[in-house]
Design an enzyme around this catalytic site. Structure first.
Site, mmCIF file in Angstrom:
data_model
loop_
_atom_site.group_PDB
_atom_site.id
_atom_site.type_symbol
_atom_site.label_atom_id
_atom_site.label_comp_id
_atom_site.label_asym_id
_atom_site.label_seq_id
_atom_site.Cartn_x
_atom_site.Cartn_y
_atom_site.Cartn_z
ATOM 1 N N GLN A 39 0.826 -1.219 0.000
ATOM 2 C CA GLN A 39 0.000 0.000 0.000
ATOM 3 C C GLN A 39 0.860 1.269 0.000
ATOM 4 O O GLN A 39 0.452 2.290 -0.563
ATOM 5 C CB GLN A 39 -0.901 -0.030 1.239
ATOM 6 C CG GLN A 39 -2.095 0.890 1.179
ATOM 7 C CD GLN A 39 -3.257 0.320 0.380
ATOM 8 O OE1 GLN A 39 -3.586 -0.839 0.528
ATOM 9 N NE2 GLN A 39 -3.865 1.138 -0.463
ATOM 10 N N LYS A 46 -2.716 -0.972 6.658
ATOM 11 C CA LYS A 46 -3.701 -2.009 6.342
ATOM 12 C C LYS A 46 -4.161 -2.633 7.650
ATOM 13 O O LYS A 46 -3.423 -2.622 8.636
ATOM 14 C CB LYS A 46 -3.077 -3.088 5.444
ATOM 15 C CG LYS A 46 -4.090 -3.937 4.698
ATOM 16 C CD LYS A 46 -4.605 -3.288 3.427
ATOM 17 C CE LYS A 46 -5.721 -4.082 2.809
ATOM 18 N NZ LYS A 46 -6.113 -3.564 1.483
ATOM 19 N N ASP A 61 -12.064 -3.684 2.080
ATOM 20 C CA ASP A 61 -11.244 -4.655 1.336
ATOM 21 C C ASP A 61 -12.091 -5.929 1.323
ATOM 22 O O ASP A 61 -13.323 -5.855 1.485
ATOM 23 C CB ASP A 61 -9.886 -4.871 2.025
ATOM 24 C CG ASP A 61 -8.908 -5.681 1.163
ATOM 25 O OD1 ASP A 61 -8.404 -5.143 0.173
ATOM 26 O OD2 ASP A 61 -8.659 -6.874 1.470
ATOM 27 N N SER A 83 -10.622 6.872 -2.832
ATOM 28 C CA SER A 83 -10.712 7.115 -1.388
ATOM 29 C C SER A 83 -10.043 8.438 -1.054
ATOM 30 O O SER A 83 -10.532 9.206 -0.214
ATOM 31 C CB SER A 83 -10.016 6.000 -0.604
ATOM 32 O OG SER A 83 -10.867 4.889 -0.469
HETATM 33 P P1 NDP Z 1 -14.805 -8.882 -1.992
HETATM 34 O O1 NDP Z 1 -14.894 -9.461 -0.642
HETATM 35 O O2 NDP Z 1 -15.862 -7.966 -2.464
HETATM 36 O O3 NDP Z 1 -14.686 -10.058 -3.076
HETATM 37 C C1 NDP Z 1 -13.648 -10.982 -3.030
HETATM 38 C C2 NDP Z 1 -13.890 -12.010 -4.111
HETATM 39 O O4 NDP Z 1 -12.762 -12.871 -4.190
HETATM 40 C C3 NDP Z 1 -15.094 -12.919 -3.825
HETATM 41 O O5 NDP Z 1 -15.648 -13.342 -5.029
HETATM 42 C C4 NDP Z 1 -14.426 -14.058 -3.046
HETATM 43 O O6 NDP Z 1 -15.146 -15.270 -3.105
HETATM 44 C C5 NDP Z 1 -13.126 -14.208 -3.783
HETATM 45 N N1 NDP Z 1 -12.116 -14.753 -2.874
HETATM 46 C C6 NDP Z 1 -11.721 -14.235 -1.682
HETATM 47 N N2 NDP Z 1 -10.815 -15.018 -1.099
HETATM 48 C C7 NDP Z 1 -10.652 -16.057 -1.935
HETATM 49 C C8 NDP Z 1 -9.844 -17.212 -1.898
HETATM 50 N N3 NDP Z 1 -9.039 -17.458 -0.862
HETATM 51 N N4 NDP Z 1 -9.917 -18.058 -2.963
HETATM 52 C C9 NDP Z 1 -10.727 -17.798 -4.012
HETATM 53 N N5 NDP Z 1 -11.520 -16.731 -4.089
HETATM 54 C C10 NDP Z 1 -11.474 -15.880 -3.077
HETATM 55 O O7 NDP Z 1 -13.364 -8.179 -2.059
HETATM 56 P P2 NDP Z 1 -12.828 -7.097 -3.089
HETATM 57 O O8 NDP Z 1 -13.444 -7.299 -4.430
HETATM 58 O O9 NDP Z 1 -12.938 -5.775 -2.437
HETATM 59 O O10 NDP Z 1 -11.276 -7.461 -3.135
HETATM 60 C C11 NDP Z 1 -10.725 -8.392 -4.063
HETATM 61 C C12 NDP Z 1 -9.232 -8.157 -4.186
HETATM 62 O O11 NDP Z 1 -8.984 -6.817 -4.639
HETATM 63 C C13 NDP Z 1 -8.428 -8.302 -2.894
HETATM 64 O O12 NDP Z 1 -7.143 -8.792 -3.189
HETATM 65 C C14 NDP Z 1 -8.318 -6.857 -2.410
HETATM 66 O O13 NDP Z 1 -7.208 -6.672 -1.552
HETATM 67 C C15 NDP Z 1 -8.111 -6.156 -3.741
HETATM 68 N N6 NDP Z 1 -8.391 -4.734 -3.726
HETATM 69 C C16 NDP Z 1 -9.625 -4.265 -3.350
HETATM 70 C C17 NDP Z 1 -9.881 -2.910 -3.380
HETATM 71 C C18 NDP Z 1 -11.233 -2.357 -3.106
HETATM 72 O O14 NDP Z 1 -11.429 -1.145 -3.339
HETATM 73 N N7 NDP Z 1 -12.202 -3.132 -2.670
HETATM 74 C C19 NDP Z 1 -8.817 -1.939 -3.725
HETATM 75 C C20 NDP Z 1 -7.591 -2.543 -4.195
HETATM 76 C C21 NDP Z 1 -7.400 -3.890 -4.152
HETATM 77 P P3 NDP Z 1 -15.929 -15.781 -1.794
HETATM 78 O O15 NDP Z 1 -17.144 -14.934 -1.705
HETATM 79 O O16 NDP Z 1 -16.214 -17.204 -2.089
HETATM 80 O O17 NDP Z 1 -14.987 -15.600 -0.630
#
Ligand code: NDP
Length: 448
Positions: free
Chosen positions: A114, A129, A169, A379
């Site tokens: 970050q 974080k 996140d 943000s």
């Molecule tokens: P969400 O919780 O909204 O979605 C996460 C998605 O990834 C879900 O579909 C989830 O499936 C899947 N997932 C999570 N863990 C696993 C795993 N161990 N194996 C397989 N699938 C998995 O999170 P975000 O969309 O916010 O975040 C997704 C990624 O993007 C992360 O790495 C986060 O750090 C990164 N990110 C997010 C930002 C944001 O603004 N939200 C900004 C920058 C980066 P399930 O529901 O089955 O767990």
């Protein structure tokens, strides 16, 4: 790790010795140090100022108990974290993750990344974080609220609009941010921009929910255009079906691509006619259900349990789920199927050997800290709007986001070229992000 500068190689060994149980953190530091070799070679002043040594040690690490009561009256205990990694260029800023896999290593890797990501946005934000090993899946709204309130009861002592501004996140969306904001306000008796990702009625920014996914596509579009290509008529595969994945899918389709697959941690759906995003949103955002539901509702779709989404033939792959989800064999399958670009929406989704394979096979590669910086950038725009107590229109925020993503691409590409690694955006993003923070740390003296 191939760290060909002796100073950095020795320092990396020291970091490994001090943090033996933190594989994700060590992976992130190793990747950054590999990129910084030409900087260390050219800038002995930064070595003398101890910048490399200092940047790998968080300024502050807070670990705390989060106790709460579930719907059956049973007391539950989780572990909470906030790593305030670096405040050289602004207040700590970074999301909160709620997932059973959360531990100190995961939070430190995310906080470390970050620092450079926030620097790349050109906005004044330091790196931090946090999160907890709490699993939101299957919990009632009441349980989520009680957990968030308990979590914030401790976190509130360490954050503030000018100190540390957390955001969402994995597992933390508008609902959780709302509960945490309410608790912070109750404890402090003040209404400030202490969290971002807030609801629109209480200080949130338009486009913040869309920002990471949209920003990922703006970055990818710029990368494609610099290589005489575009999203138009391309086949896209996106892993995940959460916040980042959904809005990446929306923007990719708006830019003329066809998104054919999405996933969650159980499996993935392939829809040859193109994913119907309204159905995904209904399942994920409204019902909080599983992706296999999609195949039950859309006849052209097929659901497959487990891993394997990267075996689907595509032109552009956007990993948007979690860390280390795209392995070497996935990279090999993508290359064999003719992929032209991979850009990371999730943080560190590709393993180091997968990244090396993609880059050495001529695939355009957009690393997370550049490609997914649109979320934190927006943000930052939310913080600005909170400070001036005004709200910008969607068009204004979207235009700023677009401009920031284009600049990130250009700055990363320029830094890579200046340091003899033309076209390597992994190196370019690390170098460009690092240099701004390093200059600030040097200027502020070594007590920081
Ligand atoms: P969400 O919780 O909204 O979605 C996460 C998605 O990834 C879900 O579909 C989830 O499936 C899947 N997932 C999570 N863990 C696993 C795993 N161990 N194996 C397989 N699938 C998995 O999170 P975000 O969309 O916010 O975040 C997704 C990624 O993007 C992360 O790495 C986060 O750090 C990164 N990110 C997010 C930002 C944001 O603004 N939200 C900004 C920058 C980066 P399930 O529901 O089955 O767990």
């Amino acid at each position: 790790m191939q760290i060909s500068n002796q100073y950095l190689a020795d320092l990396y060994e020291d970091v490994c010795r001090k943090n033996p149980n933190e594989p994700e953190f060590l992976q992130a530091v190793g990747e950054v140090f590999e990129s910084l070799v030409p900087v260390a070679d050219r800038r002995p002043d930064l070595i003398d100022a101890g910048v490399f040594d200092r940047i790998v040690e968080p300024e502050r690490t807070i670990i705390f108990r989060v106790s709460w009561v579930d719907d059956s009256g049973k007391v539950r205990v989780n572990r909470g974290f906030r790593v305030q990694f670096n405040s050289a260029i602004g207040p700590y800023k970074g999301g909160l993750r709620l997932h059973p896999s959360v531990n100190l290593s995961v939070i430190k890797f995310l906080g470390f990344e970050q620092i450079f990501k926030n620097s790349l946005t050109s906005l004044p934000m330091g790196g931090g974080k946090g999160g907890s090993d709490f699993d939101p899946k299957g919990k009632s709204d009441g349980e989520i609220m009680r957990f968030c309130q308990s979590f914030m009861t401790e976190l509130a002592k360490h954050i503030g609009a000018d100190t540390d501004v957390p955001a969402g996140d994995i597992g933390v969306g508008a609902r959780e941010i709302g509960f945490m904001f309410g608790q912070y306000k109750r404890l402090r008796n003040e209404f400030t921009g202490v969290l971002t990702g807030k609801g629109l009625s209480y200080g949130g920014s338009l486009i913040r929910p869309e920002a990471t996914g949209y920003g990922l596509c703006y970055f990818t579009k710029e990368m494609l255009e610099h290589n005489n290509s575009s999203f138009k008529d391309k086949i896209v595969v996106i892993s995940g079906s959460g916040n980042v994945a959904i809005y990446a899918a929306q923007k990719a389709a708006q830019l003329g691509a066809k998104v054919v697959a999405m996933s969650d941690s159980n499996g993935f759906v392939y829809d040859k006619d193109g994913i119907d995003l309204a159905v995904v949103k209904q399942i994920k955002e409204v019902e909080r259900g599983r992706i296999y539901e999609y195949a039950k509702r859309v006849p052209s779709a097929v659901y497959t349990e487990g891993r394997g989404i990267w075996n689907i033939k595509c032109d552009i792959a956007l990993p948007c789920a979690t860390q280390n989800e795209l392995h070497l064999e996935d990279a090999q399958a993508l290359v064999a199927n003719g992929v032209i670009a991979v850009a990371e929406g999730a943080n560190m989704p590709s393993t180091p050997d997968a990244v090396a394979y993609l880059q050495s096979h001529g695939v355009l590669f957009g690393p997370a800290k550049a490609a997914n910086a649109g979320g934190v950038a927006t943000s930052g725009l939310e913080m600005s709007q909170n400070s001036i107590r005004l709200s910008w229109t969607s068009e204004e925020v979207d235009e700023r986001l677009h401009g920031i993503m284009v600049n990130i691409y250009r700055n990363a590409a320029k830094a890579a070229e200046e340091y003899g690694m033309k076209g390597n955006l992994v190196a370019g993003a690390n170098i460009a992000g690092f240099l701004k923070v390093a200059e600030a740390m040097k200027a502020q003296g070594i007590a920081y």
